[in-house]
Design a protein around this motif. Structure first.
Motif, PDB file in Angstrom:
ATOM      1  N   ARG A 365       0.840  -1.203   0.000  1.00 57.80           N
ATOM      2  CA  ARG A 365       0.000   0.000   0.000  1.00 57.80           C
ATOM      3  C   ARG A 365       0.878   1.258   0.000  1.00 57.80           C
ATOM      4  NH1 ARG A 365      -5.160   1.324   0.603  1.00 57.80           N
ATOM      5  NH2 ARG A 365      -5.676  -0.890   0.638  1.00 57.80           N
ATOM      6  N   SER A 366       1.961   1.218   0.760  1.00 65.65           N
ATOM      7  CA  SER A 366       2.868   2.370   0.797  1.00 65.65           C
ATOM      8  C   SER A 366       3.480   2.613  -0.586  1.00 65.65           C
ATOM      9  CB  SER A 366       3.956   2.136   1.841  1.00 65.65           C
ATOM     10  OG  SER A 366       4.863   3.209   1.857  1.00 65.65           O
ATOM     11  N   TRP A 367       3.886   1.511  -1.269  1.00 62.92           N
ATOM     12  CA  TRP A 367       4.466   1.650  -2.614  1.00 62.92           C
ATOM     13  C   TRP A 367       3.440   2.231  -3.594  1.00 62.92           C
ATOM     14  CZ3 TRP A 367       3.028  -0.296  -7.320  1.00 62.92           C
ATOM     15  CH2 TRP A 367       3.943  -0.166  -8.370  1.00 62.92           C
ATOM     16  N   ALA A 368       2.180   1.738  -3.518  1.00 59.86           N
ATOM     17  CA  ALA A 368       1.138   2.208  -4.426  1.00 59.86           C
ATOM     18  C   ALA A 368       0.826   3.680  -4.191  1.00 59.86           C
ATOM     19  CB  ALA A 368      -0.112   1.357  -4.239  1.00 59.86           C
ATOM     20  N   LYS A 369       0.838   4.095  -2.955  1.00 57.83           N
ATOM     21  CA  LYS A 369       0.575   5.501  -2.658  1.00 57.83           C
ATOM     22  C   LYS A 369       1.685   6.393  -3.211  1.00 57.83           C
ATOM     23  CE  LYS A 369      -2.318   5.031   1.465  1.00 57.83           C
ATOM     24  NZ  LYS A 369      -2.457   5.353   2.900  1.00 57.83           N
ATOM     25  N   ARG A 370       2.921   5.930  -3.113  1.00 56.07           N
ATOM     26  CA  ARG A 370       4.028   6.726  -3.644  1.00 56.07           C
ATOM     27  C   ARG A 370       3.920   6.835  -5.169  1.00 56.07           C
ATOM     28  NH1 ARG A 370       7.049   3.588  -0.058  1.00 56.07           N
ATOM     29  NH2 ARG A 370       7.921   2.392  -1.817  1.00 56.07           N
ATOM     30  N   GLU A 371       3.553   5.721  -5.799  1.00 57.63           N
ATOM     31  CA  GLU A 371       3.404   5.745  -7.256  1.00 57.63           C
ATOM     32  C   GLU A 371       2.277   6.692  -7.671  1.00 57.63           C
ATOM     33  OE1 GLU A 371       5.107   4.111  -9.915  1.00 57.63           O
ATOM     34  OE2 GLU A 371       6.547   4.172  -8.252  1.00 57.63           O
ATOM     35  N   TYR A 372       1.191   6.658  -6.929  1.00 58.73           N
ATOM     36  CA  TYR A 372       0.068   7.541  -7.240  1.00 58.73           C
ATOM     37  C   TYR A 372       0.493   9.000  -7.110  1.00 58.73           C
ATOM     38  CZ  TYR A 372      -4.365   9.992  -6.862  1.00 58.73           C
ATOM     39  OH  TYR A 372      -5.399  10.873  -7.047  1.00 58.73           O
ATOM     40  N   PHE A 373       1.221   9.302  -6.032  1.00 60.46           N
ATOM     41  CA  PHE A 373       1.678  10.674  -5.817  1.00 60.46           C
ATOM     42  C   PHE A 373       2.620  11.111  -6.944  1.00 60.46           C
ATOM     43  CE2 PHE A 373       4.805  13.655  -4.070  1.00 60.46           C
ATOM     44  CZ  PHE A 373       3.955  14.683  -3.682  1.00 60.46           C
ATOM     45  N   ARG A 374       3.531  10.210  -7.341  1.00 64.66           N
ATOM     46  CA  ARG A 374       4.495  10.549  -8.383  1.00 64.66           C
ATOM     47  C   ARG A 374       3.787  10.842  -9.707  1.00 64.66           C
ATOM     48  NH1 ARG A 374       7.039   7.768 -12.262  1.00 64.66           N
ATOM     49  NH2 ARG A 374       6.137   5.778 -11.588  1.00 64.66           N
ATOM     50  N   LYS A 375       2.812  10.009 -10.060  1.00 65.06           N
ATOM     51  CA  LYS A 375       2.121  10.203 -11.328  1.00 65.06           C
ATOM     52  C   LYS A 375       1.137  11.362 -11.284  1.00 65.06           C
ATOM     53  CE  LYS A 375       2.633   5.523 -13.060  1.00 65.06           C
ATOM     54  NZ  LYS A 375       1.963   4.377 -13.696  1.00 65.06           N
ATOM     55  N   SER A 376       0.553  11.569 -10.103  1.00 65.48           N
ATOM     56  CA  SER A 376      -0.402  12.676 -10.000  1.00 65.48           C
ATOM     57  C   SER A 376       0.303  14.025 -10.136  1.00 65.48           C
ATOM     58  CB  SER A 376      -1.151  12.611  -8.664  1.00 65.48           C
ATOM     59  OG  SER A 376      -0.259  12.802  -7.582  1.00 65.48           O
ATOM     60  N   MET A 377       1.597  14.071  -9.817  1.00 64.60           N
ATOM     61  CA  MET A 377       2.336  15.329  -9.943  1.00 64.60           C
ATOM     62  C   MET A 377       2.480  15.746 -11.400  1.00 64.60           C
ATOM     63  SD  MET A 377       2.875  16.375  -6.933  1.00 64.60           S
ATOM     64  CE  MET A 377       4.071  17.660  -7.233  1.00 64.60           C
ATOM     65  N   SER A 378       2.416  14.763 -12.325  1.00 67.31           N
ATOM     66  CA  SER A 378       2.535  15.090 -13.757  1.00 67.31           C
ATOM     67  C   SER A 378       1.183  15.431 -14.373  1.00 67.31           C
ATOM     68  CB  SER A 378       3.152  13.896 -14.500  1.00 67.31           C
ATOM     69  OG  SER A 378       2.318  12.759 -14.389  1.00 67.31           O
ATOM     70  N   GLY A 379       0.104  15.320 -13.579  1.00 65.64           N
ATOM     71  CA  GLY A 379      -1.245  15.669 -14.037  1.00 65.64           C
ATOM     72  C   GLY A 379      -1.901  14.544 -14.798  1.00 65.64           C
ATOM     73  N   ASN A 380      -3.137  14.822 -15.269  1.00 63.47           N
ATOM     74  CA  ASN A 380      -3.895  13.874 -16.089  1.00 63.47           C
ATOM     75  C   ASN A 380      -4.162  12.543 -15.372  1.00 63.47           C
ATOM     76  OD1 ASN A 380      -3.893  15.715 -18.259  1.00 63.47           O
ATOM     77  ND2 ASN A 380      -1.884  14.942 -18.960  1.00 63.47           N
ATOM     78  N   MET A 381      -4.411  12.593 -14.047  1.00 61.59           N
ATOM     79  CA  MET A 381      -4.801  11.392 -13.301  1.00 61.59           C
ATOM     80  C   MET A 381      -6.320  11.342 -13.273  1.00 61.59           C
ATOM     81  SD  MET A 381      -2.489   9.330 -12.316  1.00 61.59           S
ATOM     82  CE  MET A 381      -3.352   8.439 -11.045  1.00 61.59           C
ATOM     83  N   GLY A 382      -6.874  10.380 -14.008  1.00 57.71           N
ATOM     84  CA  GLY A 382      -8.330  10.312 -14.117  1.00 57.71           C
ATOM     85  C   GLY A 382      -8.974   9.414 -13.089  1.00 57.71           C
ATOM     86  N   MET A 383      -8.286   9.123 -11.994  1.00 61.00           N
ATOM     87  CA  MET A 383      -8.849   8.239 -10.948  1.00 61.00           C
ATOM     88  C   MET A 383      -8.363   8.698  -9.577  1.00 61.00           C
ATOM     89  SD  MET A 383      -6.571   4.799 -11.556  1.00 61.00           S
ATOM     90  CE  MET A 383      -6.911   4.757 -13.342  1.00 61.00           C
ATOM     91  N   SER A 384      -9.127   8.266  -8.574  1.00 59.40           N
ATOM     92  CA  SER A 384      -8.749   8.596  -7.185  1.00 59.40           C
ATOM     93  C   SER A 384      -7.603   7.705  -6.717  1.00 59.40           C
ATOM     94  CB  SER A 384      -9.948   8.401  -6.257  1.00 59.40           C
ATOM     95  OG  SER A 384     -10.300   7.024  -6.193  1.00 59.40           O
ATOM     96  N   GLU A 385      -7.092   8.024  -5.540  1.00 58.27           N
ATOM     97  CA  GLU A 385      -5.976   7.240  -5.000  1.00 58.27           C
ATOM     98  C   GLU A 385      -6.371   5.788  -4.785  1.00 58.27           C
ATOM     99  OE1 GLU A 385      -2.698   8.298  -1.757  1.00 58.27           O
ATOM    100  OE2 GLU A 385      -4.566   7.625  -0.783  1.00 58.27           O
ATOM    101  N   GLU A 386      -7.535   5.539  -4.199  1.00 59.32           N
ATOM    102  CA  GLU A 386      -7.984   4.171  -3.951  1.00 59.32           C
ATOM    103  C   GLU A 386      -8.210   3.425  -5.256  1.00 59.32           C
ATOM    104  OE1 GLU A 386      -8.143   2.383  -1.223  1.00 59.32           O
ATOM    105  OE2 GLU A 386      -7.259   4.080  -0.144  1.00 59.32           O
TER     106      GLU A 386
END
Length: 467
Positions: A365-386
Motif C-alpha cells: 500500500r505504501s508503494w502504491a501511494k508513492r506511485e500515485y503521488f508521483r504520477k499525479s504530480m505530472s497531471g492527467n490522473m483520471g482516478m482517485s488514489e484508492e
C-alpha cells in the motif's frame, strides 16, 4: 504478633510448604529432601489462633503442695505479659494450706510482675479436696494438676472423672478445663484412660477440656530436651520416662491458650535420643526458624512428626518414580508433549504468516501511494488514489513481497524477479487482448432474444505457461 498468637497459621494441607533447590534433571525441579533440608520444609513463623473464651478469671488447683519447692512458675505463665491469650484479672490459687501457699507464692518477683495484684489464695475444705461448684462460681477457666500414685494409678483417672462432673455442674460460668496428669508412665491400662477421656468428652458441649499427660517431673530447664506428641489413651500415647517440670507447666498452659488444644487429650514425652529422633530434628528446625513456644507447640499438635514423616516418604516415593518410570506413562507423556509441541508450532506458523501478510500488505500500500503521488504530480490522473491502488495492486503486492524478503534477509534477485514479473504481466495483457479481439470477431455466440454475446470460458493455459 507478641507471643505468637493471632490469626490462623497457614501450614497448608500437610503442615509444610512447597519449594526447594533447583536441580538440572527433568522432574527434580521442585523437589527437596525434608529429611536433610528441614529448614525448607518448615514455613516462616506466623501467628497462631488462640481461644477467645478464656475469660478474666482462672482457678488453679493441685499445685503449691510440696514444701520442698515453689510452684510459682505455673502462675507466672498464666500472668506473663508476652502471652496475649491470657487476660486474667483474677488468678485463684486453690491450695491445701493457705499460709504455706502465701509464703511460697507471694514473693518479690510476684510483686514485680504484677501477679500479686491478681493472685487470690483460697484454701480447700480438706487436704487434697477439689473445688466445689460453689467455689467455682464466677470462674471462667480451671487449670488442675493430677498426680498419678504408682501404688494406685486408677485413682488419678477417677479424679479426672470427678473434675468432669464438677465442671459440668459449674458450666453456667466455667467454659474451659485443662488438666495436667503427671507421673503418667504408671498408667498402663489404655481402657481406663479412654474411660476418663470419654467422661470429659461428655461435657465438651458445655465446657471445653484439655488433657496433657506427662511423665515423672524432674527439675531440668524448660526446653532442655525436645518432645513427642501423641494421643492420650492410645498405645502410642503411653508416656515413658521423665520430663522437665517447667516444660510440663509450659505445655499445659499453652494447650489451654491454643485453639488447637480444645477438646484434646495429648501425651507429651521427652526425647532422650536427640540425634536420631525425627521429633528432635523437627523441633530443632522450628526453633532455628524463629518459632515461639506457642507457634512450636501449635505446629507439633496440628502437623508434627506425622506430617513431617509423610513429607519424607512422599519425597522418597517421588524420587523412586522418577528413577524407575513406568514405560506406559513415559509413552503417554511423550505423546502429550509432542502434541503440545505440534500445536504450538502450528500456532506459531499461523501467527507468523499473519504477521508476514500484514507487513507485505502495508509495504504494498505504501508503494502504491508513492506511485500515485508521483504520477499525479505530472497531471492527467483520471482516478482517485484508492482506484489507482486497486488498479496496480498486483504490482504493489509483488513490490511488497520483494521488499519484505530483502528486509528479513530472504533470498532475492530484484532485477531478475522484476523482469519475470513484467514478462508475466505482459503475457496476461496479451492473452486478455486476444480474448477481447476474438469476442469482437464473432467467436462468441449470440444469445437469441437477448441480443447478448456469450463468450467461451477463459482458458488459463496462458497463465500456466507463465509459471
Amino acid at each position: 504478633m507478641v507471643g505468637g498468637y493471632g490469626g490462623a497459621m497457614d501450614f497448608g494441607a500437610d503442615g509444610s510448604r512447597l519449594g526447594g533447590p533447583r536441580r538440572k534433571m527433568r522432574g527434580y525441579e521442585d523437589l527437596f529432601n525434608p529429611e536433610e533440608e528441614v529448614n525448607k520444609y518448615i514455613m516462616a513463623p506466623d501467628s497462631v489462633p488462640a481461644r477467645s473464651d478464656l475469660g478474666n478469671s482462672i482457678l488453679v488447683s493441685g499445685w503449691a503442695r510440696d514444701r520442698e519447692r515453689t510452684d510459682q512458675p505455673v502462675f507466672d505463665l498464666l500472668n506473663h505479659e508476652d502471652n496475649t491469650a491470657f487476660r486474667f484479672q483474677r488468678i485463684v490459687a486453690f491450695v491445701d494450706d493457705e499460709k504455706f501457699a502465701k509464703k511460697r507464692l507471694l514473693s518479690r518477683s510476684a510483686r514485680y510482675t504484677g501477679l500479686l495484684d491478681k493472685l487470690v489464695v483460697q484454701q480447700a475444705d480438706a487436704v487434697g479436696a477439689m473445688p466445689t461448684v460453689e467455689q467455682l462460681e464466677g470462674i471462667d477457666s480451671w487449670l488442675a494438676h493430677v498426680q498419678v500414685d504408682p501404688q494406685n494409678p486408677n485413682k488419678a483417672l477417677e479424679e479426672v472423672k470427678d473434675i468432669a462432673k464438677v465442671a459440668s455442674a459449674a458450666s453456667s460460668s466455667l467454659k474451659n478445663v485443662a488438666i495436667m496428669i503427671s507421673n503418667s508412665q504408671c498408667l498402663t491400662e489404655i481402657s481406663s484412660c479412654v474411660d476418663a477421656i470419654q467422661q470429659m468428652d461428655g461435657i465438651s458441649d458445655k465446657v471445653a477440656f484439655t488433657i496433657v499427660s506427662v511423665g515423672q517431673l524432674e527439675d531440668t530447664p524448660e526446653g532442655y530436651r525436645p518432645y513427642e506428641v501423641s494421643d492420650f489413651g492410645t498405645e502410642a500415647g503411653k508416656v515413658v520416662g521423665t520430663i522437665s517440670r517447667d516444660e510440663s507447666y509450659r505445655l499445659v498452659t499453652e494447650c489451654l491458650a491454643l485453639k488447637c488444644g480444645v477438646n484434646k487429650a495429648l501425651s507429651f514425652t521427652e526425647v532422650k535420643d536427640t540425634v536420631n529422633s525425627t521429633a528432635a530434628k523437627l523441633i530443632k528446625g522450628l526453633r532455628e526458624a524463629g518459632y515461639t513456644r506457642p507457634q512450636e507447640i501449635h505446629h507439633m499438635i496440628v502437623a508434627g512428626v506425622a506430617n513431617y514423616t509423610k513429607a519424607i516418604n512422599e519425597y522418597k516415593q517421588k524420587i523412586y518414580e522418577i528413577e524407575n518410570p513406568d514405560p506406559e506413562k513415559l509413552r503417554l507423556e511423550k505423546e502429550e508433549r509432542d502434541r503440545i509441541d505440534r500445536e504450538a508450532f502450528a500456532q506459531q506458523q499461523v501467527e507468523w504468516e499473519e504477521r508476514k501478510a500484514k507487513e507485505i500488505d502495508e509495504i504494498a500500500r505504501s508503494w502504491a501511494k508513492r506511485e500515485y503521488f508521483r504520477k499525479s504530480m505530472s497531471g492527467n490522473m483520471g482516478m482517485s488514489e484508492e482506484e489507482y491502488i486497486e488498479s496496480v495492486w498486483e504490482r504493489a503486492m509483488f513490490e511488497g513481497d520483494l521488499k519484505y524478503r530483502m528486509m528479513h534477509g530472504g533470498q532475492t534477485d530484484e532485477r531478475k524477479e522484476t523482469q519475470e514479473f513484467e514478462e508475466k504481466q505482459a503475457r496476461k495483457r496479451e492473452a486478455a487482448l486476444k480474448r477481447a479481439r476474438e469476442a469482437l470477431e464473432g467467436v462468441g455466440t449470440i444469445s437469441e432474444g437477448e441480443g447478448k454475446v456469450k463468450v467461451p470460458d477463459d482458458d488459463d493455459d496462458d497463465d500456466d505457461d507463465d509459471e
